[in-house]
Design a protein around this motif. Structure first.
Motif, PDB file in Angstrom:
ATOM      1  N   PRO A  74       1.429   7.036  -8.272  1.00 35.84           N
ATOM      2  CA  PRO A  74       2.179   5.839  -7.871  1.00 35.84           C
ATOM      3  C   PRO A  74       1.254   4.701  -7.443  1.00 35.84           C
ATOM      4  CG  PRO A  74       2.278   7.502  -6.148  1.00 35.84           C
ATOM      5  CD  PRO A  74       1.581   8.141  -7.316  1.00 35.84           C
ATOM      6  N   GLU A  75       1.741   3.498  -7.637  1.00 40.50           N
ATOM      7  CA  GLU A  75       1.037   2.325  -7.128  1.00 40.50           C
ATOM      8  C   GLU A  75       1.341   2.199  -5.638  1.00 40.50           C
ATOM      9  OE1 GLU A  75      -1.243   0.894  -8.626  1.00 40.50           O
ATOM     10  OE2 GLU A  75      -0.849   1.365 -10.701  1.00 40.50           O
ATOM     11  N   PRO A  76       0.453   1.670  -4.878  1.00 39.89           N
ATOM     12  CA  PRO A  76      -0.779   0.990  -5.248  1.00 39.89           C
ATOM     13  C   PRO A  76      -1.971   1.929  -5.417  1.00 39.89           C
ATOM     14  CG  PRO A  76      -0.523   0.821  -2.903  1.00 39.89           C
ATOM     15  CD  PRO A  76       0.695   1.571  -3.426  1.00 39.89           C
ATOM     16  N   TRP A  77      -1.738   3.247  -5.293  1.00 35.95           N
ATOM     17  CA  TRP A  77      -2.831   4.216  -5.266  1.00 35.95           C
ATOM     18  C   TRP A  77      -3.586   4.314  -6.589  1.00 35.95           C
ATOM     19  CZ3 TRP A  77      -3.958   4.799  -0.525  1.00 35.95           C
ATOM     20  CH2 TRP A  77      -2.967   4.731   0.435  1.00 35.95           C
ATOM     21  N   ALA A  78      -2.882   4.222  -7.710  1.00 37.34           N
ATOM     22  CA  ALA A  78      -3.562   4.322  -9.008  1.00 37.34           C
ATOM     23  C   ALA A  78      -4.562   3.187  -9.179  1.00 37.34           C
ATOM     24  CB  ALA A  78      -2.543   4.331 -10.145  1.00 37.34           C
ATOM     25  N   GLU A  79      -4.108   1.962  -8.971  1.00 37.91           N
ATOM     26  CA  GLU A  79      -4.986   0.797  -9.102  1.00 37.91           C
ATOM     27  C   GLU A  79      -6.105   0.832  -8.064  1.00 37.91           C
ATOM     28  OE1 GLU A  79      -6.646  -2.831 -10.292  1.00 37.91           O
ATOM     29  OE2 GLU A  79      -5.184  -1.584 -11.332  1.00 37.91           O
ATOM     30  N   LEU A  80      -5.770   1.190  -6.838  1.00 40.68           N
ATOM     31  CA  LEU A  80      -6.767   1.243  -5.779  1.00 40.68           C
ATOM     32  C   LEU A  80      -7.864   2.246  -6.112  1.00 40.68           C
ATOM     33  CD1 LEU A  80      -7.365  -0.043  -3.019  1.00 40.68           C
ATOM     34  CD2 LEU A  80      -6.128   1.858  -1.974  1.00 40.68           C
ATOM     35  N   SER A  81      -7.496   3.382  -6.681  1.00 41.32           N
ATOM     36  CA  SER A  81      -8.491   4.408  -7.013  1.00 41.32           C
ATOM     37  C   SER A  81      -9.459   3.943  -8.094  1.00 41.32           C
ATOM     38  CB  SER A  81      -7.809   5.706  -7.449  1.00 41.32           C
ATOM     39  OG  SER A  81      -7.258   5.586  -8.748  1.00 41.32           O
ATOM     40  N   LEU A  82      -9.043   2.999  -8.921  1.00 40.61           N
ATOM     41  CA  LEU A  82      -9.930   2.464  -9.954  1.00 40.61           C
ATOM     42  C   LEU A  82     -10.927   1.457  -9.396  1.00 40.61           C
ATOM     43  CD1 LEU A  82      -7.336   1.899 -12.811  1.00 40.61           C
ATOM     44  CD2 LEU A  82      -8.931   3.821 -12.534  1.00 40.61           C
ATOM     45  N   ARG A  83     -10.602   0.890  -8.254  1.00 38.60           N
ATOM     46  CA  ARG A  83     -11.427  -0.178  -7.691  1.00 38.60           C
ATOM     47  C   ARG A  83     -12.246   0.221  -6.479  1.00 38.60           C
ATOM     48  NH1 ARG A  83      -8.115  -5.214  -6.526  1.00 38.60           N
ATOM     49  NH2 ARG A  83     -10.179  -6.141  -6.654  1.00 38.60           N
ATOM     50  N   VAL A  84     -11.775   1.241  -5.734  1.00 38.98           N
ATOM     51  CA  VAL A  84     -12.339   1.594  -4.434  1.00 38.98           C
ATOM     52  C   VAL A  84     -12.714   3.071  -4.427  1.00 38.98           C
ATOM     53  CG1 VAL A  84     -11.832   1.703  -1.965  1.00 38.98           C
ATOM     54  CG2 VAL A  84     -10.929  -0.187  -3.321  1.00 38.98           C
ATOM     55  N   GLY A  85     -13.902   3.394  -3.940  1.00 37.22           N
ATOM     56  CA  GLY A  85     -14.343   4.788  -3.896  1.00 37.22           C
ATOM     57  C   GLY A  85     -13.704   5.599  -2.789  1.00 37.22           C
ATOM     58  N   SER A  86     -13.495   4.986  -1.632  1.00 32.11           N
ATOM     59  CA  SER A  86     -12.868   5.680  -0.504  1.00 32.11           C
ATOM     60  C   SER A  86     -12.215   4.639   0.393  1.00 32.11           C
ATOM     61  CB  SER A  86     -13.897   6.495   0.285  1.00 32.11           C
ATOM     62  OG  SER A  86     -14.830   5.635   0.917  1.00 32.11           O
ATOM     63  N   VAL A  87     -11.258   5.115   1.196  1.00 30.82           N
ATOM     64  CA  VAL A  87     -10.567   4.222   2.121  1.00 30.82           C
ATOM     65  C   VAL A  87     -10.437   4.873   3.482  1.00 30.82           C
ATOM     66  CG1 VAL A  87      -9.202   2.989   0.384  1.00 30.82           C
ATOM     67  CG2 VAL A  87      -8.254   5.044   1.445  1.00 30.82           C
ATOM     68  N   TYR A  88     -10.312   4.031   4.479  1.00 26.40           N
ATOM     69  CA  TYR A  88      -9.837   4.458   5.780  1.00 26.40           C
ATOM     70  C   TYR A  88      -8.334   4.252   5.740  1.00 26.40           C
ATOM     71  CZ  TYR A  88     -14.545   4.732   7.607  1.00 26.40           C
ATOM     72  OH  TYR A  88     -15.844   5.092   7.827  1.00 26.40           O
ATOM     73  N   LEU A  89      -7.599   5.204   6.315  1.00 24.07           N
ATOM     74  CA  LEU A  89      -6.154   5.212   6.150  1.00 24.07           C
ATOM     75  C   LEU A  89      -5.466   5.470   7.487  1.00 24.07           C
ATOM     76  CD1 LEU A  89      -3.908   5.210   3.944  1.00 24.07           C
ATOM     77  CD2 LEU A  89      -4.210   7.690   3.840  1.00 24.07           C
ATOM     78  N   TRP A  90      -4.531   4.593   7.820  1.00 22.84           N
ATOM     79  CA  TRP A  90      -3.724   4.730   9.031  1.00 22.84           C
ATOM     80  C   TRP A  90      -2.257   4.845   8.638  1.00 22.84           C
ATOM     81  CZ3 TRP A  90      -7.742   1.389   8.518  1.00 22.84           C
ATOM     82  CH2 TRP A  90      -8.759   1.431   9.486  1.00 22.84           C
ATOM     83  N   LYS A  91      -1.518   5.696   9.309  1.00 27.06           N
ATOM     84  CA  LYS A  91      -0.058   5.729   9.194  1.00 27.06           C
ATOM     85  C   LYS A  91       0.460   4.929  10.376  1.00 27.06           C
ATOM     86  CE  LYS A  91       4.046   7.094   7.863  1.00 27.06           C
ATOM     87  NZ  LYS A  91       4.678   6.650   6.655  1.00 27.06           N
ATOM     88  N   VAL A  92       1.062   3.788  10.107  1.00 24.11           N
ATOM     89  CA  VAL A  92       1.585   2.912  11.154  1.00 24.11           C
ATOM     90  C   VAL A  92       3.065   3.255  11.314  1.00 24.11           C
ATOM     91  CG1 VAL A  92       1.831   0.532  11.937  1.00 24.11           C
ATOM     92  CG2 VAL A  92      -0.117   1.170  10.497  1.00 24.11           C
ATOM     93  N   ALA A  93       3.322   4.202  12.194  1.00 24.72           N
ATOM     94  CA  ALA A  93       4.651   4.795  12.328  1.00 24.72           C
ATOM     95  C   ALA A  93       5.727   3.769  12.671  1.00 24.72           C
ATOM     96  CB  ALA A  93       4.618   5.902  13.382  1.00 24.72           C
ATOM     97  N   GLU A  94       5.413   2.826  13.547  1.00 19.23           N
ATOM     98  CA  GLU A  94       6.441   1.865  13.962  1.00 19.23           C
ATOM     99  C   GLU A  94       6.919   0.978  12.819  1.00 19.23           C
ATOM    100  OE1 GLU A  94       2.510  -0.005  15.433  1.00 19.23           O
ATOM    101  OE2 GLU A  94       3.375   1.983  15.340  1.00 19.23           O
ATOM    102  N   HIS A  95       6.131   0.885  11.755  1.00 20.80           N
ATOM    103  CA  HIS A  95       6.520   0.100  10.582  1.00 20.80           C
ATOM    104  C   HIS A  95       6.854   0.996   9.384  1.00 20.80           C
ATOM    105  CE1 HIS A  95       5.594  -3.854  12.258  1.00 20.80           C
ATOM    106  NE2 HIS A  95       4.545  -3.283  12.828  1.00 20.80           N
TER     107      HIS A  95
END
Length: 124
Positions: A74-95
């Motif tokens: 699913p997007e945005p993950w497919a496109e992001l994986s083509l451009r970025v090697g790794s990410v920092y990831l937060w789950k923002v529960a209130e949103h």
């Protein structure tokens, strides 16, 4: 950058917090130095976002990139994986959203970008 506006409303949003200029034509040494600067800027931003939302996950996207060849990612993950090697990831529960931060530096023919991605779609 107004993070609140990125978090508001449905859908995915991607913001370039910084973009290089002229790296498409730059030699490899200049590109490496600029990549180091972008990654330092990313780490500075990680500190700010960690104070706001707590410790992030740090995930590599190489396996996601490989999976795009044989399955629907699913997007945005497919496109992001083509451009970025790794990410920092937060789950923002209130949103009810995910926030990913990474450096788009995978394609030497493109400019580099420090990207912030906000999405409701769970990471694959």
């Amino acid at each position: 950058m107004d993070i609140e506006s990125l978090l508001a409303g449905p859908g995915d949003r991607t913001a370039a917090l910084a973009t290089s200029h002229g790296l498409r034509a730059a030699d490899a040494a200049v590109r490496v130095a600029e990549a180091e600067r972008f990654h330092e800027d990313k780490e500075d931003m990680v500190g700010k976002l960690t104070r706001r939302w707590g410790e992030p996950e740090h995930i590599g996207l190489q396996t996601v990139r490989l999976r795009t060849a044989s399955e629907e990612i699913p997007e945005p993950w497919a496109e992001l994986s083509l451009r970025v090697g790794s990410v920092y990831l937060w789950k923002v529960a209130e949103h009810g959203r995910w926030v990913a931060l990474g450096v788009a530096d995978q394609d030497p023919d493109d400019e580099m970008e420090l990207l912030l991605v906000v999405t409701e779609t769970d990471p694959p």
